[in-house]
Write a protein that holds these residues in place. Structure first.
Motif, PDB file in Angstrom:
ATOM      1  N   LEU A  58      14.827  -0.505  -8.368  1.00  0.00           N
ATOM      2  CA  LEU A  58      15.809   0.432  -7.822  1.00  0.00           C
ATOM      3  C   LEU A  58      15.114   1.598  -7.121  1.00  0.00           C
ATOM      4  CD1 LEU A  58      18.819   1.194  -7.578  1.00  0.00           C
ATOM      5  CD2 LEU A  58      18.532   2.510  -9.675  1.00  0.00           C
ATOM      6  N   SER A  59      14.106   2.177  -7.749  1.00  0.00           N
ATOM      7  CA  SER A  59      13.395   3.309  -7.154  1.00  0.00           C
ATOM      8  C   SER A  59      12.658   2.906  -5.884  1.00  0.00           C
ATOM      9  CB  SER A  59      12.404   3.904  -8.166  1.00  0.00           C
ATOM     10  OG  SER A  59      13.082   4.397  -9.292  1.00  0.00           O
ATOM     11  N   VAL A  60      12.016   1.742  -5.908  1.00  0.00           N
ATOM     12  CA  VAL A  60      11.293   1.264  -4.726  1.00  0.00           C
ATOM     13  C   VAL A  60      12.277   1.006  -3.585  1.00  0.00           C
ATOM     14  CG1 VAL A  60       9.913  -0.631  -3.790  1.00  0.00           C
ATOM     15  CG2 VAL A  60       9.335   0.358  -6.007  1.00  0.00           C
ATOM     16  N   GLU A  61      13.407   0.376  -3.876  1.00  0.00           N
ATOM     17  CA  GLU A  61      14.411   0.145  -2.837  1.00  0.00           C
ATOM     18  C   GLU A  61      14.954   1.462  -2.307  1.00  0.00           C
ATOM     19  OE1 GLU A  61      17.443  -2.598  -4.052  1.00  0.00           O
ATOM     20  OE2 GLU A  61      16.015  -4.255  -4.254  1.00  0.00           O
ATOM     21  N   ASN A  62      15.165   2.448  -3.191  1.00  0.00           N
ATOM     22  CA  ASN A  62      15.623   3.752  -2.730  1.00  0.00           C
ATOM     23  C   ASN A  62      14.590   4.399  -1.807  1.00  0.00           C
ATOM     24  OD1 ASN A  62      18.044   3.614  -4.070  1.00  0.00           O
ATOM     25  ND2 ASN A  62      17.356   4.788  -5.843  1.00  0.00           N
ATOM     26  N   GLY A  63      13.309   4.249  -2.136  1.00  0.00           N
ATOM     27  CA  GLY A  63      12.255   4.757  -1.272  1.00  0.00           C
ATOM     28  C   GLY A  63      12.268   4.086   0.085  1.00  0.00           C
ATOM     29  N   ILE A  64      12.452   2.777   0.095  1.00  0.00           N
ATOM     30  CA  ILE A  64      12.521   2.036   1.360  1.00  0.00           C
ATOM     31  C   ILE A  64      13.708   2.515   2.184  1.00  0.00           C
ATOM     32  CG2 ILE A  64      13.003  -0.239   2.358  1.00  0.00           C
ATOM     33  CD1 ILE A  64      11.341  -1.398  -0.004  1.00  0.00           C
ATOM     34  N   ILE A  65      14.862   2.654   1.549  1.00  0.00           N
ATOM     35  CA  ILE A  65      16.054   3.118   2.257  1.00  0.00           C
ATOM     36  C   ILE A  65      15.811   4.517   2.816  1.00  0.00           C
ATOM     37  CG2 ILE A  65      18.456   3.842   1.959  1.00  0.00           C
ATOM     38  CD1 ILE A  65      18.675   1.514  -0.114  1.00  0.00           C
ATOM     39  N   MET A  66      15.185   5.370   2.022  1.00  0.00           N
ATOM     40  CA  MET A  66      14.934   6.741   2.442  1.00  0.00           C
ATOM     41  C   MET A  66      14.020   6.795   3.668  1.00  0.00           C
ATOM     42  SD  MET A  66      13.461   9.862   0.169  1.00  0.00           S
ATOM     43  CE  MET A  66      11.759   9.342   0.216  1.00  0.00           C
ATOM     44  N   PHE A  67      12.944   6.022   3.652  1.00  0.00           N
ATOM     45  CA  PHE A  67      11.978   6.096   4.737  1.00  0.00           C
ATOM     46  C   PHE A  67      12.342   5.243   5.946  1.00  0.00           C
ATOM     47  CE2 PHE A  67       9.367   7.892   1.390  1.00  0.00           C
ATOM     48  CZ  PHE A  67       8.796   8.959   2.063  1.00  0.00           C
ATOM     49  N   ASN A  78       4.127   5.448  -5.684  1.00  0.00           N
ATOM     50  CA  ASN A  78       3.991   5.452  -7.146  1.00  0.00           C
ATOM     51  C   ASN A  78       3.032   6.539  -7.609  1.00  0.00           C
ATOM     52  OD1 ASN A  78       4.123   1.857  -7.137  1.00  0.00           O
ATOM     53  ND2 ASN A  78       5.802   3.255  -7.487  1.00  0.00           N
ATOM     54  N   VAL A  79       1.924   6.702  -6.903  1.00  0.00           N
ATOM     55  CA  VAL A  79       0.957   7.747  -7.243  1.00  0.00           C
ATOM     56  C   VAL A  79       1.595   9.126  -7.088  1.00  0.00           C
ATOM     57  CG1 VAL A  79      -1.221   8.819  -6.521  1.00  0.00           C
ATOM     58  CG2 VAL A  79      -1.063   6.340  -6.736  1.00  0.00           C
ATOM     59  N   GLN A 115      17.780  14.162 -12.628  1.00  0.00           N
ATOM     60  CA  GLN A 115      16.549  14.226 -13.426  1.00  0.00           C
ATOM     61  C   GLN A 115      15.389  14.841 -12.641  1.00  0.00           C
ATOM     62  OE1 GLN A 115      16.228  10.079 -14.370  1.00  0.00           O
ATOM     63  NE2 GLN A 115      17.350  10.329 -16.299  1.00  0.00           N
ATOM     64  N   THR A 116      15.626  15.261 -11.423  1.00  0.00           N
ATOM     65  CA  THR A 116      14.655  15.860 -10.502  1.00  0.00           C
ATOM     66  C   THR A 116      13.449  14.962 -10.213  1.00  0.00           C
ATOM     67  OG1 THR A 116      13.382  17.129 -12.144  1.00  0.00           O
ATOM     68  CG2 THR A 116      15.320  18.206 -11.196  1.00  0.00           C
ATOM     69  N   GLN A 117      13.587  13.652 -10.392  1.00  0.00           N
ATOM     70  CA  GLN A 117      12.496  12.731 -10.053  1.00  0.00           C
ATOM     71  C   GLN A 117      12.255  12.702  -8.549  1.00  0.00           C
ATOM     72  OE1 GLN A 117      13.999   9.119 -11.916  1.00  0.00           O
ATOM     73  NE2 GLN A 117      12.290   9.171 -13.355  1.00  0.00           N
ATOM     74  N   ALA A 118      13.331  12.655  -7.763  1.00  0.00           N
ATOM     75  CA  ALA A 118      13.182  12.592  -6.309  1.00  0.00           C
ATOM     76  C   ALA A 118      12.556  13.880  -5.786  1.00  0.00           C
ATOM     77  CB  ALA A 118      14.539  12.341  -5.644  1.00  0.00           C
ATOM     78  N   LYS A 119      12.978  14.999  -6.334  1.00  0.00           N
ATOM     79  CA  LYS A 119      12.418  16.286  -5.895  1.00  0.00           C
ATOM     80  C   LYS A 119      10.910  16.326  -6.136  1.00  0.00           C
ATOM     81  CE  LYS A 119      12.520  21.177  -7.054  1.00  0.00           C
ATOM     82  NZ  LYS A 119      13.088  22.171  -7.952  1.00  0.00           N
ATOM     83  N   LYS A 120      10.488  15.918  -7.318  1.00  0.00           N
ATOM     84  CA  LYS A 120       9.052  15.919  -7.645  1.00  0.00           C
ATOM     85  C   LYS A 120       8.295  14.940  -6.744  1.00  0.00           C
ATOM     86  CE  LYS A 120       9.976  17.096 -12.432  1.00  0.00           C
ATOM     87  NZ  LYS A 120      10.150  16.548 -13.772  1.00  0.00           N
ATOM     88  N   VAL A 152       0.844  -1.203   0.000  1.00  0.00           N
ATOM     89  CA  VAL A 152       0.000   0.000   0.000  1.00  0.00           C
ATOM     90  C   VAL A 152       0.878   1.252   0.000  1.00  0.00           C
ATOM     91  CG1 VAL A 152      -1.729   1.302   1.298  1.00  0.00           C
ATOM     92  CG2 VAL A 152      -1.924  -1.187   1.104  1.00  0.00           C
ATOM     93  N   THR A 153       1.904   1.257   0.843  1.00  0.00           N
ATOM     94  CA  THR A 153       2.810   2.406   0.907  1.00  0.00           C
ATOM     95  C   THR A 153       3.530   2.604  -0.418  1.00  0.00           C
ATOM     96  OG1 THR A 153       3.125   2.043   3.274  1.00  0.00           O
ATOM     97  CG2 THR A 153       4.768   3.401   2.149  1.00  0.00           C
ATOM     98  N   ILE A 154       4.005   1.525  -1.013  1.00  0.00           N
ATOM     99  CA  ILE A 154       4.707   1.616  -2.297  1.00  0.00           C
ATOM    100  C   ILE A 154       3.768   2.143  -3.371  1.00  0.00           C
ATOM    101  CG2 ILE A 154       5.817   0.253  -4.112  1.00  0.00           C
ATOM    102  CD1 ILE A 154       6.976  -1.502  -1.804  1.00  0.00           C
TER     103      ILE A 154
END
Length: 111
Positions: free
Chosen positions: A60-69, A51-52, A81-86, A45-47
């Motif tokens: 890679l992005s999902v793992e980065n999100g997990i590491i971040m949180f 995504n939304v 690419q400013t993806q994380a900022k957005k 649900v969190t993932i």
């Protein structure tokens, strides 16, 4: 593995998982075969909420999100690419007070 994998590419992280699984099997530790970080530490649900909010749905992005949180400290995000900022701005827009982005060169950053 979470503590050390953040700086590496997906290929290298995959190699780390393989070595991890091989050692767990060699030591005869009871485990789930072919385990992945996103299956252990991720919540579907969190993932999906991430995504939304704009986080890409690749491993890679999902793992980065997990590491971040899941980190105890603030993560350093190199984001050409400013993806994380957005993603962070979308995720924090409904907070009170809302998250704001700034540049280190801004005169009022420290205030």
């Amino acid at each position: 593995m979470v503590s050390y994998s953040g700086a590496f590419t997906m290929d290298f992280r995959h190699e780390l998982e393989l070595v991890w699984n091989e050692n767990v099997e060699r030591l005869k530790i009871v485990h789930t075969p072919h385990i992945k970080m996103s299956h252990v530490l991720g919540d579907d649900v969190t993932i999906r909420i991430w995504n939304v909010a704009g986080l890409p749905n690749d491993d890679l992005s999902v793992e980065n999100g997990i590491i971040m949180f899941k980190s105890r400290r603030w993560p350093l995000m190199i984001d050409p690419q400013t993806q994380a900022k957005k993603f962070i701005k979308n995720l924090g827009k409904d907070r009170e007070p809302p998250l704001e982005a700034f540049k280190p060169s801004e005169a009022n950053m420290i205030r």
